[in-house]
Design an enzyme around this catalytic site. Structure first.
Site, mmCIF file in Angstrom:
data_model
loop_
_atom_site.group_PDB
_atom_site.id
_atom_site.type_symbol
_atom_site.label_atom_id
_atom_site.label_comp_id
_atom_site.label_asym_id
_atom_site.label_seq_id
_atom_site.Cartn_x
_atom_site.Cartn_y
_atom_site.Cartn_z
ATOM 1 N N HIS A 1 0.869 -1.188 0.000
ATOM 2 C CA HIS A 1 0.000 0.000 0.000
ATOM 3 C C HIS A 1 0.897 1.227 0.000
ATOM 4 C CE1 HIS A 1 -3.895 -1.959 0.472
ATOM 5 N NE2 HIS A 1 -3.332 -2.782 1.338
ATOM 6 N N LYS A 2 1.421 1.562 -1.211
ATOM 7 C CA LYS A 2 2.423 2.635 -1.335
ATOM 8 C C LYS A 2 1.930 3.944 -0.724
ATOM 9 C CE LYS A 2 6.329 1.311 -2.582
ATOM 10 N NZ LYS A 2 6.881 0.968 -1.241
ATOM 11 N N PHE A 3 0.637 4.235 -0.854
ATOM 12 C CA PHE A 3 0.102 5.465 -0.261
ATOM 13 C C PHE A 3 -0.201 5.279 1.227
ATOM 14 C CE2 PHE A 3 -3.797 7.856 0.954
ATOM 15 C CZ PHE A 3 -3.186 9.092 1.120
ATOM 16 N N LEU B 1 -23.307 7.383 6.051
ATOM 17 C CA LEU B 1 -24.253 7.300 4.936
ATOM 18 C C LEU B 1 -23.608 6.738 3.666
ATOM 19 C CD1 LEU B 1 -25.774 10.811 5.585
ATOM 20 C CD2 LEU B 1 -26.733 8.597 6.244
HETATM 21 S S1 MYA Z 1 -15.569 4.751 0.277
HETATM 22 C C1 MYA Z 1 -16.233 4.788 -1.357
HETATM 23 C C2 MYA Z 1 -15.128 4.841 -2.366
HETATM 24 N N1 MYA Z 1 -15.633 5.028 -3.707
HETATM 25 C C3 MYA Z 1 -15.861 4.050 -4.564
HETATM 26 O O1 MYA Z 1 -15.637 2.891 -4.302
HETATM 27 C C4 MYA Z 1 -16.449 4.482 -5.924
HETATM 28 C C5 MYA Z 1 -15.907 3.709 -7.092
HETATM 29 N N2 MYA Z 1 -14.457 3.761 -7.093
HETATM 30 C C6 MYA Z 1 -13.715 4.854 -7.400
HETATM 31 O O2 MYA Z 1 -14.224 5.928 -7.674
HETATM 32 C C7 MYA Z 1 -12.208 4.697 -7.355
HETATM 33 O O3 MYA Z 1 -11.883 3.334 -7.477
HETATM 34 C C8 MYA Z 1 -11.584 5.270 -6.054
HETATM 35 C C9 MYA Z 1 -10.086 4.968 -6.024
HETATM 36 C C10 MYA Z 1 -11.754 6.792 -6.034
HETATM 37 C C11 MYA Z 1 -12.213 4.651 -4.811
HETATM 38 N N3 MYA Z 1 -10.684 4.571 0.365
HETATM 39 O O4 MYA Z 1 -6.421 6.762 -7.705
HETATM 40 P P1 MYA Z 1 -5.990 5.368 -7.486
HETATM 41 C C12 MYA Z 1 -6.455 3.591 -2.386
HETATM 42 C C13 MYA Z 1 -9.401 4.910 0.597
HETATM 43 O O5 MYA Z 1 -4.968 4.865 -8.456
HETATM 44 P P2 MYA Z 1 -8.657 4.503 -8.159
HETATM 45 C C14 MYA Z 1 -15.389 6.413 0.700
HETATM 46 O O6 MYA Z 1 -15.867 7.280 0.036
HETATM 47 C C15 MYA Z 1 -5.762 2.322 -2.813
HETATM 48 O O7 MYA Z 1 -5.635 1.454 -1.712
HETATM 49 N N4 MYA Z 1 -8.373 4.584 -0.223
HETATM 50 O O8 MYA Z 1 -7.237 4.341 -7.435
HETATM 51 C C16 MYA Z 1 -14.535 6.739 1.908
HETATM 52 C C17 MYA Z 1 -4.451 2.864 -3.313
HETATM 53 O O9 MYA Z 1 -3.601 3.215 -2.218
HETATM 54 P P3 MYA Z 1 -2.421 2.202 -1.802
HETATM 55 C C18 MYA Z 1 -8.685 3.894 -1.332
HETATM 56 O O10 MYA Z 1 -9.286 3.161 -8.173
HETATM 57 C C19 MYA Z 1 -13.194 7.258 1.430
HETATM 58 C C20 MYA Z 1 -4.857 4.180 -3.981
HETATM 59 O O11 MYA Z 1 -6.130 4.537 -3.398
HETATM 60 C C21 MYA Z 1 -9.995 3.514 -1.636
HETATM 61 O O12 MYA Z 1 -8.523 5.217 -9.457
HETATM 62 C C22 MYA Z 1 -12.190 7.444 2.510
HETATM 63 C C23 MYA Z 1 -5.039 4.010 -5.467
HETATM 64 O O13 MYA Z 1 -5.413 5.246 -5.999
HETATM 65 C C24 MYA Z 1 -11.020 3.876 -0.733
HETATM 66 N N5 MYA Z 1 -12.287 3.553 -0.946
HETATM 67 O O14 MYA Z 1 -9.486 5.452 -7.172
HETATM 68 C C25 MYA Z 1 -10.883 7.993 2.010
HETATM 69 N N6 MYA Z 1 -9.983 2.849 -2.807
HETATM 70 O O15 MYA Z 1 -1.499 2.118 -2.966
HETATM 71 C C26 MYA Z 1 -9.807 8.071 3.074
HETATM 72 C C27 MYA Z 1 -8.710 2.805 -3.208
HETATM 73 O O16 MYA Z 1 -1.794 2.757 -0.577
HETATM 74 C C28 MYA Z 1 -10.015 9.235 4.007
HETATM 75 N N7 MYA Z 1 -7.914 3.424 -2.315
HETATM 76 O O17 MYA Z 1 -3.114 0.876 -1.527
HETATM 77 C C29 MYA Z 1 -8.886 9.363 5.001
HETATM 78 C C30 MYA Z 1 -9.083 10.513 5.982
HETATM 79 C C31 MYA Z 1 -8.810 11.855 5.307
HETATM 80 C C32 MYA Z 1 -9.095 13.040 6.246
HETATM 81 C C33 MYA Z 1 -8.114 13.177 7.422
HETATM 82 C C34 MYA Z 1 -8.365 14.418 8.266
HETATM 83 C C35 MYA Z 1 -7.509 14.526 9.433
HETATM 84 O O1 JJ1 Z 2 -26.206 -5.338 -1.988
HETATM 85 C C1 JJ1 Z 2 -25.307 -6.148 -1.873
HETATM 86 N N1 JJ1 Z 2 -25.416 -7.401 -2.267
HETATM 87 C C2 JJ1 Z 2 -26.671 -7.953 -2.760
HETATM 88 C C3 JJ1 Z 2 -26.688 -8.054 -4.266
HETATM 89 C C4 JJ1 Z 2 -25.666 -8.994 -4.808
HETATM 90 C C5 JJ1 Z 2 -25.671 -8.999 -6.271
HETATM 91 C C6 JJ1 Z 2 -24.511 -9.792 -6.789
HETATM 92 N N2 JJ1 Z 2 -23.248 -9.286 -6.364
HETATM 93 C C7 JJ1 Z 2 -26.897 -9.285 -2.058
HETATM 94 N N3 JJ1 Z 2 -28.066 -9.852 -2.266
HETATM 95 C C8 JJ1 Z 2 -28.500 -11.038 -1.598
HETATM 96 C C9 JJ1 Z 2 -29.786 -10.718 -0.857
HETATM 97 C C10 JJ1 Z 2 -30.483 -11.940 -0.297
HETATM 98 C C11 JJ1 Z 2 -31.919 -11.568 0.058
HETATM 99 C C12 JJ1 Z 2 -32.640 -12.751 0.635
HETATM 100 C C13 JJ1 Z 2 -31.891 -13.298 1.830
HETATM 101 C C14 JJ1 Z 2 -30.449 -13.624 1.509
HETATM 102 C C15 JJ1 Z 2 -29.743 -12.439 0.937
HETATM 103 O O2 JJ1 Z 2 -26.047 -9.763 -1.317
HETATM 104 C C16 JJ1 Z 2 -23.990 -5.742 -1.212
HETATM 105 C C17 JJ1 Z 2 -24.072 -5.830 0.294
HETATM 106 O O3 JJ1 Z 2 -24.376 -7.107 0.677
HETATM 107 N N4 JJ1 Z 2 -23.687 -4.392 -1.580
HETATM 108 C C18 JJ1 Z 2 -22.555 -4.065 -2.182
HETATM 109 O O4 JJ1 Z 2 -21.711 -4.894 -2.483
HETATM 110 C C19 JJ1 Z 2 -22.367 -2.615 -2.447
HETATM 111 C C20 JJ1 Z 2 -21.061 -2.125 -1.919
HETATM 112 C C21 JJ1 Z 2 -20.866 -2.316 -0.425
HETATM 113 C C22 JJ1 Z 2 -19.660 -1.561 0.090
HETATM 114 C C23 JJ1 Z 2 -20.029 -0.135 0.312
HETATM 115 C C24 JJ1 Z 2 -18.959 0.859 0.469
HETATM 116 C C25 JJ1 Z 2 -19.579 2.087 1.035
HETATM 117 C C26 JJ1 Z 2 -18.898 3.359 0.810
HETATM 118 C C27 JJ1 Z 2 -18.782 4.110 2.054
HETATM 119 O O5 JJ1 Z 2 -19.028 5.411 2.114
#
Ligand code: MYA
Ligand code: JJ1
Length: 388
Positions: free
Chosen positions: A2-4, A388
């Protein structure tokens, strides 16, 4: 590996189980004058933008970015579809900072291609109340993935949080990072089993027919608890007392005051629903339940485009058994046409999940703290926090 994340003040995998390390901040605050005054550098084609979600135009841009590029399940069948009203609510709690709503645009076209947000929150960790940022909605456009944009966004939000003299954060993610304070399981309760099966959200169980399945998940038309009603503005003081007292038993929980309760728990149509039990005799508020509305887009289905999901939020039972209270929540959600009711195994949720016919999903949710070490990994049931 995890380089970052290896460079950040978070619990590292190598330190797991080392109970000699103290609980609390990993690094001390630096003087504000030493916080970097200019934004981090983005690749040359891109520029930072502070997003004013109150503007319809900006809100639509953010909504469109997330609708097309935010979180999907592991088989890419569903994608979270937060509504504009939900985003406004989620990003404008008491004391919010507009500088923490951060976008990235393409300089030439002005297209919004990335987003990250923070909101302020007081979070209690064991006996300490800590001012934190809750980080959410990190999103990079699908075409710009894996270019290391996310670390720059995280560093930039960190800098802007530091400028407000806040040094800790809380966040959740579906992916494993260094290192979870707790890992929760998603559970799902079918309300509209036919649609859930048709869209591939769930499957017909072994030795089950569609009609037996529909019967299995049937719910009464109306709630059963006497005194069960929607929360109203005048309930804020009583609900605040009830929730504060309830949350005090968990290892990590928000420290809600009346302003927070009004913002986060007062019903907002199609965003957050809250119900309580007012004793018909004493008029005391004895129980509370709530859920928020987060639909998912159904990707590539001929017949349906959205799944209407309710997510269990904060629930408190003192008189009404939690099982009965949550059954009433299911009845309300069914009447309001939700397709599924989701919950994590946090707080006391384990006590009703199986009995109320929730089943475990294929998703997990990991909880994290930034710059705050806790001595031991927590059980999901020790968490009193829902993001949320
Ligand atoms: S969680 C929801 C996250 N969003 C999604 O999953 C939406 C779909 N995915 C994307 O948009 C992209 O894949 C994202 C990554 C943007 C997630 N949390 O730019 P990269 C690390 C933290 O090449 P991409 C939510 O919103 C990964 O391990 N880090 O990758 C809470 C790697 O680092 P390292 C993550 O896929 C967020 C680096 O990023 C996450 O293009 C909390 C790669 O970067 C993740 N969900 O973009 C954030 N996913 O090499 C942290 C990947 O080290 C907040 N990575 O493994 C920290 C507190 C900050 C405030 C502090 C205040 C004091
Ligand atoms: O919704 C989720 N899974 C569903 C759908 C799966 C579809 C195939 N992958 C699921 N369904 C089974 C329901 C079944 C109902 C009858 C009883 C038995 C079970 O399992 C999953 C959670 O389970 N959702 C996701 O994967 C969405 C991403 C979750 C990570 C969210 C990160 C949040 C970001 C933070 O801010």
């Amino acid at each position: 590996r995890h380089k970052f994340w290896e460079t950040q003040p978070v619990g590292q995998f190598k330190d797991i189980g080392d109970t000699s390390l103290p609980e609390g901040p990993i690094e001390p605050p630096t003087p504000l004058s030493e916080v970097k005054q200019e934004p981090y550098n983005l690749p040359n084609l891109y520029e930072w933008v502070t997003c004013n979600i109150n503007s319809d135009e900006m809100c639509t841009e953010v909504y469109n970015l997330l609708t097309n590029n935010y979180v999907e399940d592991d088989e890419n069948m569903f994608r979270f579809n937060y509504s504009k009203e939900f985003l406004r609510w989620a990003l404008h709690p008491p004391g919010y900072f507009k500088s923490w709503h951060i976008g990235v645009r393409v300089k030439s076209s002005k297209k919004l291609v990335a987003f990250i947000t923070g909101i302020p929150a007081r979070i209690r960790v064991h006996n300490e109340i800590v001012m934190m940022a809750e980080i959410n909605f990190l999103c990079v456009h699908k075409k710009l993935r894996s270019k290391r944009l996310a670390p720059v966004m995280i560093k930039e939000v960190t800098r802007r949080v530091h400028l407000e003299n806040i040094w800790q954060a809380a966040y959740t993610a579906g992916v494993v990072l260094p290192t979870p304070i707790s890992t929760c399981q998603y559970w799902h309760r079918s309300l509209n089993p036919k649609k859930l099966i048709d869209v591939g959200f769930s499957r017909l169980g072994a030795r089950m027919t569609m009609s037996r399945t529909i019967k299995l998940y049937k719910l009464p038309e109306s709630t059963v608890t006497p005194g069960f009603r929607k929360m109203e503005l005048h309930d804020v003081p009583a609900v605040t007392r009830l929730i504060r007292n309830y949350l005090s038993q968990f290892a990590v929980a928000p420290d809600f005051d009346e302003n927070d309760v009004e913002h986060w728990l007062l019903p907002k149509e199609d965003v957050v629903d809250s119900y309580l039990v007012e004793s018909p005799e004493t008029h005391e508020i004895t129980d509370f339940c709530s859920f928020y509305t987060l639909p998912s887009s159904i990707l590539g289905n001929q017949n349906y485009s959205t799944l209407k999901a309710a997510y269990s939020y904060y629930n408190v039972s003192t008189k009404t058994p939690l099982l009965q209270l949550m059954n009433d929540a299911l009845i309300v959600a069914k009447r309001k046409d939700y397709d599924v009711f989701n919950a994590l195994d946090v707080m006391h949720n384990e006590s009703f999940l199986k009995e109320l016919k929730f089943g475990p999903g294929d998703g997990k949710l990991h909880y994290y703290l930034y710059n705050y070490r806790i001595r031991q990994t927590l059980k999901a049931a020790e968490l009193g926090l829902v993001l949320l």
